[in-house]
Design a protein around this motif. Structure first.
Motif, PDB file in Angstrom:
ATOM      1  N   THR A   9      13.605 -59.132 -39.154  1.00 31.65           N
ATOM      2  CA  THR A   9      12.853 -58.920 -37.918  1.00 31.65           C
ATOM      3  C   THR A   9      11.730 -57.924 -38.188  1.00 31.65           C
ATOM      4  O   THR A   9      11.957 -56.831 -38.697  1.00 31.65           O
ATOM      5  CB  THR A   9      13.778 -58.388 -36.815  1.00 31.65           C
ATOM      6  N   ASN A  34       8.703 -59.559 -33.917  1.00 31.66           N
ATOM      7  CA  ASN A  34       9.115 -60.958 -34.008  1.00 31.66           C
ATOM      8  C   ASN A  34      10.355 -61.058 -34.892  1.00 31.66           C
ATOM      9  O   ASN A  34      10.407 -60.448 -35.959  1.00 31.66           O
ATOM     10  CB  ASN A  34       7.999 -61.833 -34.595  1.00 31.66           C
ATOM     11  N   GLN A  63      14.883 -62.412 -35.020  1.00 31.57           N
ATOM     12  CA  GLN A  63      16.107 -62.857 -34.352  1.00 31.57           C
ATOM     13  C   GLN A  63      17.258 -61.936 -34.714  1.00 31.57           C
ATOM     14  O   GLN A  63      17.432 -61.552 -35.866  1.00 31.57           O
ATOM     15  CB  GLN A  63      16.456 -64.294 -34.777  1.00 31.57           C
ATOM     16  N   GLY A  91       9.037 -61.968 -23.874  1.00 31.85           N
ATOM     17  CA  GLY A  91       9.268 -62.362 -25.257  1.00 31.85           C
ATOM     18  C   GLY A  91      10.687 -62.132 -25.732  1.00 31.85           C
ATOM     19  O   GLY A  91      11.070 -62.622 -26.791  1.00 31.85           O
ATOM     20  N   THR A  95      14.460 -63.020 -25.426  1.00 36.27           N
ATOM     21  CA  THR A  95      15.305 -64.099 -24.911  1.00 36.27           C
ATOM     22  C   THR A  95      16.729 -63.907 -25.404  1.00 36.27           C
ATOM     23  O   THR A  95      16.952 -63.747 -26.611  1.00 36.27           O
ATOM     24  CB  THR A  95      14.796 -65.479 -25.364  1.00 36.27           C
ATOM     25  N   TRP A 153      16.366 -63.437 -29.337  1.00 37.32           N
ATOM     26  CA  TRP A 153      15.102 -63.816 -29.951  1.00 37.32           C
ATOM     27  C   TRP A 153      14.007 -62.881 -29.460  1.00 37.32           C
ATOM     28  O   TRP A 153      13.936 -62.561 -28.271  1.00 37.32           O
ATOM     29  CB  TRP A 153      14.744 -65.264 -29.604  1.00 37.32           C
ATOM     30  N   LEU A 154      13.170 -62.455 -30.376  1.00 40.08           N
ATOM     31  CA  LEU A 154      12.043 -61.594 -30.042  1.00 40.08           C
ATOM     32  C   LEU A 154      10.769 -62.282 -30.515  1.00 40.08           C
ATOM     33  O   LEU A 154      10.567 -62.490 -31.719  1.00 40.08           O
ATOM     34  CB  LEU A 154      12.191 -60.224 -30.703  1.00 40.08           C
ATOM     35  N   GLU A 155       9.928 -62.651 -29.551  1.00 39.05           N
ATOM     36  CA  GLU A 155       8.697 -63.390 -29.855  1.00 39.05           C
ATOM     37  C   GLU A 155       7.496 -62.630 -29.299  1.00 39.05           C
ATOM     38  O   GLU A 155       7.299 -62.567 -28.088  1.00 39.05           O
ATOM     39  CB  GLU A 155       8.771 -64.797 -29.260  1.00 39.05           C
ATOM     40  N   ASP A 156       6.736 -62.024 -30.203  1.00 39.57           N
ATOM     41  CA  ASP A 156       5.553 -61.233 -29.826  1.00 39.57           C
ATOM     42  C   ASP A 156       5.892 -60.198 -28.755  1.00 39.57           C
ATOM     43  O   ASP A 156       5.170 -60.025 -27.768  1.00 39.57           O
ATOM     44  CB  ASP A 156       4.423 -62.149 -29.343  1.00 39.57           C
TER      45      ASP A 156
END
Length: 397
Positions: free
Chosen positions: A142, A154, A156, A196, A198, A215-218
């Motif tokens: 990550t 970003n 997981q 971002g 989830t 989940w980490l997205e931006d």
């Protein structure tokens, strides 16, 4: 090392016992007795009572909200909680990130986060493990990239306990991909409501929704939410894991578990002699009690060292190994004691509805608890890794 309680400690024990008897929530006891899954509010109901009393964080320094109790008083407290079969408080804020923040955090971070941990207003989760980076935590992927006053994260995380309830999470992230594995990691505090983030459930073999993948997205995280220096998060991680491993030993609760097994084994089943009459089963209980007594004295030595100003060190690995193995043996014996009533496919089924499960009450949670406890030798650093630590740091091999 003094093994007998002083008159003052006996008086404290009575005070604790009386407080628990008079203040433990009756509705929470009913949920436990009926074998239902505990909700977030169930956990917080007891937490808030302890917070109001000022007893929620016995191990914290007094200046940050601790009780000022001695190591022996804290031992008595854990013993009485287990004897009364009280639900445990969530460790992620109180036993993990809280000590990290008051040890390594800035004054602003302490003022912002510690009160919410104590009150229960902020529920925390731990973002350490990743797919492919569990026991070998330093291989995490990550990534956090600096963008002005923020990091953009970003990646997981997996096996994130109770993340579905969490307000905040503490995460290990890689901030320098070119540095040595352990030297390029930072420790970030992330608001779980940030765009971002989830959370997706992982249902365990016991049928519970306890763990999750995150989940980490931006995800944009303010730099002010980094604890300690950039790329020095491994220092915080090691400190936190030492506290976690000590807590995993759970000696008092294991003693309570052994007593429950004895009670089950003394019960006649279908007209047969009680299981306690079986010399082979009785021997298993005796061997378990001997090992648990040895673990208890090891924990007392650790507490004595802490009272002398020594923090948890490599010896916490000893407590983690034996404590987690004993917990697994307890659930194995419990499953053996309930016999066919512990069959997993009986869980939740009854005569026409789910309100009257098959078999005696004490059997209803045996299988799910057995399955759930398989993880204890893995989390907090697998026992194989702990043996390496002991070989190097304790035995000097």
């Amino acid at each position: 090392m003094q093994l007998e309680f002083s008159p003052e400690e006996i008086a404290f024990q009575k005070e604790v016992r009386t407080f628990i008897a008079e203040n433990y929530p009756e509705n929470l006891r009913s949920v436990q007795d009926e074998g239902h899954d505990l909700s977030k509010e169930d956990f917080l109901s007891w937490h808030r009572i302890l917070a109001k009393k000022g007893w929620i964080a016995p191990a914290w320094p007094v200046e940050y909200g601790g009780t000022g109790w001695t190591a022996t008083q804290r031992f008595i407290w854990s013993e009485e909680l287990a004897a009364a079969d009280c639900v445990g408080t969530m460790p992620f804020g109180l036993s993990m990130v809280g000590p990290v923040i008051y040890t390594f955090g800035t004054p602003e971070q302490k003022a912002r986060f510690l009160p919410g941990i104590l009150s229960g207003d902020d529920w925390w989760c731990q973002g350490y493990s990743e797919p492919g980076a569990g026991s070998d935590l330093a291989s995490l992927r990550t990534k956090a990239v600096r963008d002005g006053d923020h990091y953009v994260v970003n990646g997981q995380k997996t096996w994130t306990t109770m993340a579905q309830h969490a307000d905040w999470g503490f995460f290990l992230v890689r901030t320098d991909s070119d540095a040595k594995a352990q030297e390029g990691i930072s420790f970030l505090l992330i608001d779980m409501k940030t765009p971002g983030v989830t959370v997706r459930p992982i249902i365990t073999l016991g049928g519970e929704h306890e763990v999750n993948e995150v989940w980490l997205e931006d995800v944009r995280v303010p730099v002010e939410n980094r604890v300690y220096e950039e790329n020095k998060g491994w220092t915080c991680a090691k400190f936190l894991l030492a506290h976690e491993r000590t807590g995993i030993a759970a000696v008092a609760r294991s003693k309570r578990g052994v007593e429950k097994i004895k009670a089950i084994a003394r019960t006649e089943q279908d007209g047969d002699l009680p299981l306690i009459a079986n010399p082979f089963f009785k021997r298993k209980i005796s061997e378990l009690e001997i090992d648990l007594t040895a673990l208890e004295f090891t924990e007392l030595r650790s507490l004595a060292g802490e009272a002398a100003g020594k923090g948890p060190g490599p010896e916490s690995s000893l407590l983690k190994i034996k404590g987690s193995e004993i917990q697994q043996r307890i659930t194995e014996l419990a499953l053996e004691a309930v016999g066919h009533y512990g069959a997993p496919y009986f869980r939740g089924f009854g005569e026409g509805d789910n309100e009257h499960p098959i078999g005696p009450d004490y059997a209803h949670r045996a299988a799910p608890t057995y399955f759930n406890t398989r993880k204890t030798t893995i989390y907090g650093g697998s026992n194989e890794i702990q043996r390496n630590i002991i070989a190097k740091m304790v035995l000097g091999i």
